[in-house]
Each structure stands twice: as C-alpha cells, then as structure tokens.
Write an enzyme that holds these catalytic residues in place. Structure first.
Site, PDB file in Angstrom:
ATOM      1  N   HIS A 105      -4.182 -39.315  -6.110  1.00  0.00           N
ATOM      2  CA  HIS A 105      -4.720 -40.462  -5.392  1.00  0.00           C
ATOM      3  C   HIS A 105      -4.251 -40.462  -3.944  1.00  0.00           C
ATOM      4  O   HIS A 105      -3.250 -39.829  -3.594  1.00  0.00           O
ATOM      5  CB  HIS A 105      -4.286 -41.780  -6.050  1.00  0.00           C
ATOM      6  CG  HIS A 105      -2.807 -42.037  -5.978  1.00  0.00           C
ATOM      7  ND1 HIS A 105      -1.886 -41.330  -6.723  1.00  0.00           N
ATOM      8  CD2 HIS A 105      -2.093 -42.926  -5.243  1.00  0.00           C
ATOM      9  CE1 HIS A 105      -0.670 -41.766  -6.457  1.00  0.00           C
ATOM     10  NE2 HIS A 105      -0.760 -42.729  -5.548  1.00  0.00           N
ATOM     11  N   ASP A 107      -3.107 -43.498  -1.345  1.00  0.00           N
ATOM     12  CA  ASP A 107      -2.637 -44.865  -1.572  1.00  0.00           C
ATOM     13  C   ASP A 107      -3.639 -45.909  -1.103  1.00  0.00           C
ATOM     14  O   ASP A 107      -4.109 -45.896   0.050  1.00  0.00           O
ATOM     15  CB  ASP A 107      -1.301 -45.094  -0.852  1.00  0.00           C
ATOM     16  CG  ASP A 107      -0.129 -44.502  -1.607  1.00  0.00           C
ATOM     17  OD1 ASP A 107      -0.235 -44.308  -2.836  1.00  0.00           O
ATOM     18  OD2 ASP A 107       0.905 -44.238  -0.965  1.00  0.00           O
TER      19      ASP A 107
END
Length: 300
Positions: A105, A107
């Site tokens: 991911h 953030d």
C-alpha cells in the site's frame, strides 16, 4: 555580542541498498541540532532513493516531531484512529493493538491529500521477522510496456478505506475503521510535485477504475500492481530498535511483513503533509465520499 549558534558540520554518508530503491544514511543524529545543509542532503537522498534509513536514533515523541517538521508541516496521526493523548501527530503501529500493515500500500490514499513523507521509528522489534519492504512506483511506471503506460496515463482509480488493505490488516475495530467511508478518485499516474517524475498511484486502498466494470478493474489493477512489486523494484529492511525509516509516500508502496507470530512489534510514525495528486493531464484527485477536512484541510 556572541555569534548565533551554528550546529557542527556533519559528515554524511549515503549508501545504496538496492538497484532501484533504498539507501542508508550515516553521520546524522536526528535528535540533535542539524543545519539546513544536513536536512537538504537528507531530502536530496530521499528524493533520489525513495526511502532512506538511519540506524540507532534516540527519539522520543517530541524529538521525532521536531525532526520531521524540518521537512514540512505535519499531518494528524491518522484520519480515522485517534492519536495517543497529547501526541496529535503520532500513529502507533503496534501489533498488540491489532495493527499489521502486511499488504502492499501507499499510506492513506483514500484521502485527497495523502502524506508526502512518512517517518517511522522502531521501538519494539521481534527477535525474528518483522521486516518491511518498499517498492519504487516510479521505476514501475517506466517498466510498463508503452501501450500499458499510455493506458495508465489516462486512468482514474478510486481508493477507499473499505478495501482489500482493510480486510487483510485491520485485526481489531474493523467496524470502526469503515464506519465512515472515505473515497477519493486519484489519477493512476501522478506527477511528482518536486521531481516531476511519474509514479503509479495504486496499492491496497485502490478498489476500482472509474468507467470500467468490476472484473475489468480488477484485471487492470492487478496487471499494473504487478510491475510495482517486482523484486527488482524493491528493497527489504531488517529492523533494529532505534532505526528510523523515511520514505517518499508519493513515489513508493510498502509492506510490513507479518511473520513474527505472537511476538511484539511496535513502531511510531509521523507524517509530512502532502498535496492533491495531479495526473499527467493536469487533473487533480477528487473527493467522492467522506469529509476529509479534519485530516487534510487547512486546520490539520
């Protein structure tokens, strides 16, 4: 009259860790007084290598915040989770509290202004495991075949806190995490505001591509994401207590590997405010759902 105090000159070393991403910086005490030239050297290394690491940093909350503020205005700790008392900029990444970021991911891409930079300090590290990997989203973009790159330049991707990332990582309080849905449509490719580089904006919060069916969205997102996480675009860091990692959240993804069982792992993160991502065509990200002003508005 005494001359104003000038911090001592610092001999800074920058050592590359992998072919496409990552460097270790030596000769810097983040808790001490640092001149503007030192901060500029760190920032330059960060923009070049996307993530940098400093060993053996003696940081409490106040010192970590003070150091982080040298790189820009800070955000609140998290748009959903409340910060610890009297520590508004802190996000605790604590396995004992059910926080495991074991999914690729970038953030907080479900908000319209994801953090520009993140600074993560290691407080408790398991005796075995608990490494973190980072991937270079700029290198991934350049590795795309021409036809796929041209397509990516035109795509818009919806990011949400109700996502694969949430399903994989939020062990506790998941209902609280998705009680308010945040969705932002980002360009699939953003232009970096400092370097002008193009980077893929994907990762675990990306849920669908605007204008495509669910199946087509999944297929295209998977194809693009595969380029980000190719081994040649990554670096892996083996933590020690006191380590400080700083990464450019505008140009990377990361994955905190959950391979330490019931052992305790705790890191503390502060983040530097980012801007609204802008695509190759000049179109900015657009909020679709959720009031993000408390996190990324003018009073953050």
């Amino acid at each position: 009259m005494l001359d104003s105090y000038a911090p001592p000159q610092t001999e800074i070393g920058v050592t590359r860790l992998a072919g496409a991403i990552g460097a270790e910086i030596t000769g810097v005490d983040a808790a001490g007084p640092l001149g503007d030239d030192v901060i500029a050297r760190i920032r330059a290394a960060l923009l070049e290598h996307k993530v940098v690491f400093l060993r053996d940093q003696r940081l409490d909350y106040a010192r970590q915040v003070e150091f982080a503020q040298r790189f820009g205005e800070l955000t609140k700790g998290h748009p959903i989770f409340a910060p610890p008392q009297e520590k508004p900029y802190l996000r605790e990444i604590d396995s004992a509290q059910g926080t495991r970021a074991n999914h690729w991911h970038t953030d907080l891409t479900f908000v319209d202004r994801p953090p520009a930079l993140a600074l993560l300090h290691a407080v408790v590290i398991p005796p075995v495991g608990g490494d973190t990997m980072w991937a270079n989203a700029v290198a991934a973009y350049h590795a795309l075949p021409t036809e796929l790159r041209d397509l990516a330049d035109r795509l818009r991707v919806v990011h949400s806190n109700d996502s694969d990332y949430t399903d994989a990582t939020v062990v506790r309080d998941k209902l609280d995490y998705v009680s308010t849905i945040f969705e932002t449509e980002h360009p699939a490719v953003r232009v970096h505001p400092e370097t002008g580089e193009r980077a893929l904006v994907l990762g675990g919060f990306a849920t669908r591509i605007s204008g495509l069916s669910p199946q087509a969205s999944r297929d295209v997102l998977r194809a693009l994401q595969d380029y980000v996480t190719r081994p040649e675009h990554t670096v892996r860091w083996r933590w020690r207590v006191g380590d400080l990692a700083i990464w450019d959240n505008r140009a990377t993804q990361h994955y905190a590997i959950y391979d330490y069982g019931t052992a305790h792992r705790r890191c503390e993160r502060v983040t530097v405010s980012g801007d609204v991502p802008v695509g190759v065509d000049g179109r900015p990200a657009v909020v679709l759902r959720g009031d993000m002003s408390r996190y990324s508005g003018p009073d953050h």
